[in-house]
Design a protein around this motif. Structure first.
Motif, PDB file in Angstrom:
ATOM      1  N   ASN A  47      33.577  32.440  45.295  1.00 33.29           N
ATOM      2  CA  ASN A  47      34.673  31.194  45.583  1.00 33.29           C
ATOM      3  C   ASN A  47      36.162  31.831  45.685  1.00 33.29           C
ATOM      4  O   ASN A  47      36.317  32.722  44.749  1.00 33.29           O
ATOM      5  N   PHE A  48      36.729  31.320  46.422  1.00 34.47           N
ATOM      6  CA  PHE A  48      38.267  31.888  46.245  1.00 34.47           C
ATOM      7  C   PHE A  48      39.151  30.688  45.396  1.00 34.47           C
ATOM      8  O   PHE A  48      38.529  29.576  45.533  1.00 34.47           O
ATOM      9  N   ASP A  86      42.883  28.758  45.084  1.00 36.64           N
ATOM     10  CA  ASP A  86      44.111  28.766  45.738  1.00 36.64           C
ATOM     11  C   ASP A  86      45.210  29.378  44.960  1.00 36.64           C
ATOM     12  O   ASP A  86      45.748  28.683  43.906  1.00 36.64           O
ATOM     13  N   ARG A 127      41.306  36.006  45.850  1.00 39.30           N
ATOM     14  CA  ARG A 127      42.216  35.730  47.007  1.00 39.30           C
ATOM     15  C   ARG A 127      41.271  35.135  48.235  1.00 39.30           C
ATOM     16  O   ARG A 127      40.249  35.648  48.557  1.00 39.30           O
ATOM     17  N   LYS A 128      41.935  33.982  48.657  1.00 46.04           N
ATOM     18  CA  LYS A 128      41.114  33.586  50.081  1.00 46.04           C
ATOM     19  C   LYS A 128      41.102  34.394  51.067  1.00 46.04           C
ATOM     20  O   LYS A 128      40.422  34.572  52.031  1.00 46.04           O
ATOM     21  N   GLU A 129      42.017  35.382  51.352  1.00 46.83           N
ATOM     22  CA  GLU A 129      42.129  36.255  52.396  1.00 46.83           C
ATOM     23  C   GLU A 129      40.741  37.326  52.210  1.00 46.83           C
ATOM     24  O   GLU A 129      40.134  37.619  53.453  1.00 46.83           O
ATOM     25  N   PHE A 173      37.875  36.295  50.598  1.00 49.79           N
ATOM     26  CA  PHE A 173      36.856  35.570  51.002  1.00 49.79           C
ATOM     27  C   PHE A 173      36.549  35.444  52.465  1.00 49.79           C
ATOM     28  O   PHE A 173      35.494  35.568  53.052  1.00 49.79           O
TER      29      PHE A 173
END
Length: 306
Positions: free
Chosen positions: A109-110, A112, A291-293, A295
């Motif tokens: 999971n990422f 925030d 990092r969301k990027e 993911f």
């Protein structure tokens, strides 16, 4: 393009049938299913209408292979990829269901990293220790209470705030509250209801603790790391990938309160500048791992593979 469709059926079989019918009629080429119920239904729909690429999410952390797990893994053979959100589950599948293992990949999971970010903070005495988890046997609240008793008897200066109470108090929560009183820890160990602004609670603390008996990739740990907290965690599952002994935290055997107390004592006695450097290392771990990027890119790479 991404399509949205609301299934009207109420029964499991109705949902599966309607899903298969819609996928066939819409010409859907790729389906990504999250959570166990959705993933198993998507696999059943793929049996009825196999003309699409299926990716299912495996968000469990199994300790044993039970009959319903065998059935789920059998269905998952319909999927092109089984995407675990923790490395421990991928290892479990390798050991217990090796025929499924070649289809597995892990994408944690990422977090925030903007919402959960460090803030100017000055460590104080007593050291403020935060836990964010449900109050339940798996999370080992009683073990942490026993460790707190050991610390208290040695004259350590600390305060533990555990955020995670919800609804009616169950028998385990009552046992924990009784243990706090019986061990003279009132004022040093307190349970609180779960809060929406949990990032603020991380920023108010000096140390994060996660005493669970087992975890996958803990969202709480990812958030605490992102907020730049030193971490003291049980040496189980994926914790050992992110809590780096002597660099950003300390590890312990969750079944041994003396070890929990020992690890917490090490963190409590860190000098302020060392505590700060541990926190900086935690933030670095979060930036590299959550990092969301990253993911999104990993999911995108899977989808674009032929």
């Amino acid at each position: 393009p991404v399509s949205m469709y609301r299934i009207q059926a109420s029964s499991d079989w109705g949902i599966i049938s309607e899903m298969a019918r819609h996928l066939k009629q819409s010409g859907c080429r790729i389906l990504i299913a999250f959570m166990t119920g959705a993933s198993t239904k998507a696999c059943a729909a793929h049996i009825l209408s196999p003309g699409f690429r299926l990716f299912v999410s495996e968000r469990n952390m199994n300790k044993r292979l039970l009959p319903h797990d065998r059935f789920r893994f059998l269905l998952y053979r319909q999927a092109e990829k089984v995407i675990c959100n923790n490395y421990s589950q991928q290892d479990f599948i390798k050991r217990k269901c090796p025929s499924l293992y070649p289809r597995t990949v892990t994408i944690p999971n990422f977090a925030d990293l903007e919402e959960f970010s460090p803030a100017p903070h000055k460590a104080g005495v007593p050291r403020r220790i935060v836990v964010t988890a449900r109050v339940c046997p798996r999370k080992n609240a009683l073990g942490l209470i026993r460790a707190a008793k050991i610390l208290s008897d040695k004259g350590e200066k600390f305060k533990i705030d555990w955020y995670g109470l919800s609804g009616e108090e169950d028998s385990y929560t009552i046992r924990c509250q009784d243990a706090i009183r019986e061990n003279d820890l009132v004022g040093k160990f307190k349970f609180h209801r779960a809060v929406e602004n949990v990032a603020g609670k991380y920023r108010e603390a000096d140390i994060f603790c996660l005493p669970s008996f087992y975890e996958g990739t803990s969202n709480s740990l990812a958030e605490a790391l992102s907020c730049g907290l030193p971490v003291v965690c049980s040496a189980v599952s994926d914790n050992v990938r992110y809590a780096l002994e002597g660099r950003n935290g300390f590890l312990f055997n969750p079944r041994k309160p003396k070890e929990i107390a020992g690890a917490l004592s090490k963190a409590i006695h860190l000098q302020d500048d060392t505590l700060e450097s541990f926190g900086a290392e935690s933030r670095k771990v979060a930036q590299e791992s959550f990092r969301k990027e990253n993911f999104i890119r990993k999911y995108s790479d899977l989808i674009t593979e032929e």
